[in-house]
Design a protein around this motif. Structure first.
Motif, short mmCIF file in Angstrom:
data_model
loop_
_atom_site.label_atom_id
_atom_site.label_comp_id
_atom_site.label_asym_id
_atom_site.label_seq_id
_atom_site.Cartn_x
_atom_site.Cartn_y
_atom_site.Cartn_z
N ALA A 63 0.83 -1.19 0.00
CA ALA A 63 0.00 0.00 0.00
C ALA A 63 0.87 1.24 0.00
CB ALA A 63 -0.92 0.00 1.22
N ALA A 64 0.47 2.25 -0.77
CA ALA A 64 1.19 3.52 -0.85
C ALA A 64 0.75 4.44 0.27
CB ALA A 64 0.92 4.17 -2.20
N PRO A 65 1.52 5.49 0.56
CA PRO A 65 1.06 6.49 1.54
C PRO A 65 -0.29 7.06 1.13
CG PRO A 65 3.37 6.84 1.00
CD PRO A 65 2.88 5.80 0.05
N ALA A 66 -1.13 7.32 2.10
CA ALA A 66 -2.49 7.78 1.82
C ALA A 66 -2.51 9.22 1.32
CB ALA A 66 -3.35 7.65 3.07
N PHE A 67 -3.49 9.50 0.48
CA PHE A 67 -3.81 10.86 0.05
C PHE A 67 -5.32 10.99 0.20
CE2 PHE A 67 -5.05 14.18 -2.83
CZ PHE A 67 -4.02 15.11 -2.77
N PRO A 68 -5.83 12.11 0.69
CA PRO A 68 -7.27 12.21 0.92
C PRO A 68 -8.10 11.84 -0.31
CG PRO A 68 -6.16 14.10 1.88
CD PRO A 68 -5.12 13.35 1.09
N GLU A 88 -0.25 -2.18 -4.85
CA GLU A 88 0.19 -3.23 -5.77
C GLU A 88 -0.20 -4.56 -5.15
OE1 GLU A 88 4.27 -5.39 -6.81
OE2 GLU A 88 4.17 -3.37 -7.68
N ALA A 89 -0.75 -5.46 -5.96
CA ALA A 89 -1.15 -6.78 -5.49
C ALA A 89 -0.43 -7.85 -6.30
CB ALA A 89 -2.66 -6.96 -5.61
N ARG A 90 0.00 -8.91 -5.60
CA ARG A 90 0.70 -10.03 -6.22
C ARG A 90 0.01 -11.31 -5.73
NH1 ARG A 90 3.61 -6.50 -3.84
NH2 ARG A 90 3.91 -7.81 -2.00
N PHE A 91 -0.49 -12.12 -6.67
CA PHE A 91 -1.26 -13.30 -6.28
C PHE A 91 -1.06 -14.45 -7.23
CE2 PHE A 91 -3.93 -9.93 -4.32
CZ PHE A 91 -3.90 -10.41 -3.02
N HIS A 92 -1.29 -15.65 -6.71
CA HIS A 92 -1.50 -16.86 -7.51
C HIS A 92 -2.93 -17.33 -7.22
CE1 HIS A 92 2.89 -16.71 -7.18
NE2 HIS A 92 2.95 -17.51 -8.24
N MET A 124 -5.61 0.48 11.11
CA MET A 124 -5.23 -0.06 12.41
C MET A 124 -4.66 -1.47 12.29
SD MET A 124 -8.35 1.28 14.87
CE MET A 124 -7.57 0.58 16.37
N ILE A 125 -5.27 -2.28 11.41
CA ILE A 125 -4.77 -3.64 11.20
C ILE A 125 -3.37 -3.60 10.62
CG2 ILE A 125 -5.12 -5.75 9.85
CD1 ILE A 125 -8.16 -5.16 10.07
N THR A 126 -3.15 -2.71 9.65
CA THR A 126 -1.82 -2.59 9.04
C THR A 126 -0.77 -2.19 10.07
OG1 THR A 126 -2.83 -1.97 6.92
CG2 THR A 126 -0.51 -1.38 7.24
#
Length: 296
Positions: free
Chosen positions: A34-39, A45-49, A253-255
């Motif tokens: 996840a990138a820094p937040a902007f309002p 970016e997601a990486r999956f199989h 909060m989870i992050t």
């Protein structure tokens, strides 16, 4: 399997995103960055199989670029496929799932845009109250739109700058309008103001109990007229907007590694099970799975 063709696009996307976005092989670890937040804007970016996200809905536009592998998802009654270089456009509140369409690793980047930002851009462009652009085709081989998105998706370790976002929104609005169908009748100015008041109140009171009577008092509208105007302007309901703001707080909060029971209590959910259900509906995975993918 029908893919939108985008010859030579993959290399162009990789070059625009820089060395860090060179295609990864099947051995790449699954995860989300996840990138820094902007309002009003989130970038990942997601990486999956394999299958990654179960059916869920956002109250934001989902705009992204497939970087590696085949991206597949169900959307508006059809199974869709995107190959490297294709642009993904998901309208707010449209249910979808997601995952890899082959055994190869999938890699993509997404920008989630709150409709209110696009709304302000449309209003400033002389289209007050105009319908939000709806793009019926969610997978596009559009070089112009891709080049609009790639700068915002290039450096996820850096925050976005205000002036860059201004330009991004103007260009996105024009690209989306180009692909959109017929426009709905604009809302009147008074209805727009009332809907904006409701949105501002919900955002400011996201972690507090909010009743229908509260919004009626704030806007001067009855709850049913408000629900109709709110959806017309922001493409979602007041309730979904409120729940999504709470879930955004919960995800942060989870992050940061907070225990799920404490997250649920702090973000207005009745208990951890209540948080679990809403989180999965909104993001397509459980809070525990999210925590594992972001390394919390």
């Amino acid at each position: 399997m029908r893919l939108e063709k985008a010859p030579t696009v993959a290399s162009a996307a990789g070059a625009s995103l820089g060395r860090s976005c060179e295609p990864t092989g099947d051995g790449a670890a699954d995860g989300i960055t996840a990138a820094p937040a902007f309002p009003g804007i989130e970038r990942i970016e997601a990486r999956f199989h394999g299958d990654a996200f179960s059916p869920h809905r956002h109250d934001t536009y989902g705009l992204g670029v497939t970087l590696h592998g085949v991206q597949t998802f169900h959307y508006r009654g059809q199974r869709r496929y995107s190959q490297p270089g294709n642009v993904i456009i998901l309208h707010p509140d449209e249910e979808h799932d997601g995952g890899a369409g082959t055994d190869e690793a999938l890699r993509y980047r997404m920008l989630y845009l709150e409709p209110a930002l696009l709304r302000r851009c449309l209003d400033a462009d002389g289209q007050p109250g105009a319908a939000l652009p709806f793009v019926g085709q969610p997978v596009l081989a559009d070089a112009e739109l891709r080049q609009v998105l790639l700068p915002a998706l290039s450096s996820l370790d850096e925050g976005l700058e205000d002036l860059a976002v201004d330009d991004l929104l103007v260009r996105l609005a024009r690209c989306l309008a180009r692909h959109a169908g017929a426009k709905a009748k604009p809302l009147g100015l008074l209805a727009q103001r009332q809907a904006h008041r409701a949105r501002d109140y919900l955002e400011a009171n996201a972690l507090a109990p909010v009743r229908s009577e509260d919004l009626e008092a704030v806007t001067g509208l009855d709850r049913y007229a408000l629900a109709r105007h709110f959806r017309a302007l922001f493409a979602t309901s007041p309730h979904r907007f409120l729940v999504m703001r709470r879930l955004q707080h919960a995800r942060r909060m989870i992050t940061e590694g907070e225990p799920l029971a404490e997250v649920a209590a702090a973000t207005g959910f009745a208990d951890q099970s209540h948080l679990h259900r809403h989180f999965k509906k909104a993001f397509g995975m459980t809070p525990g799975r999210w925590a594992g993918l972001v390394g919390a």
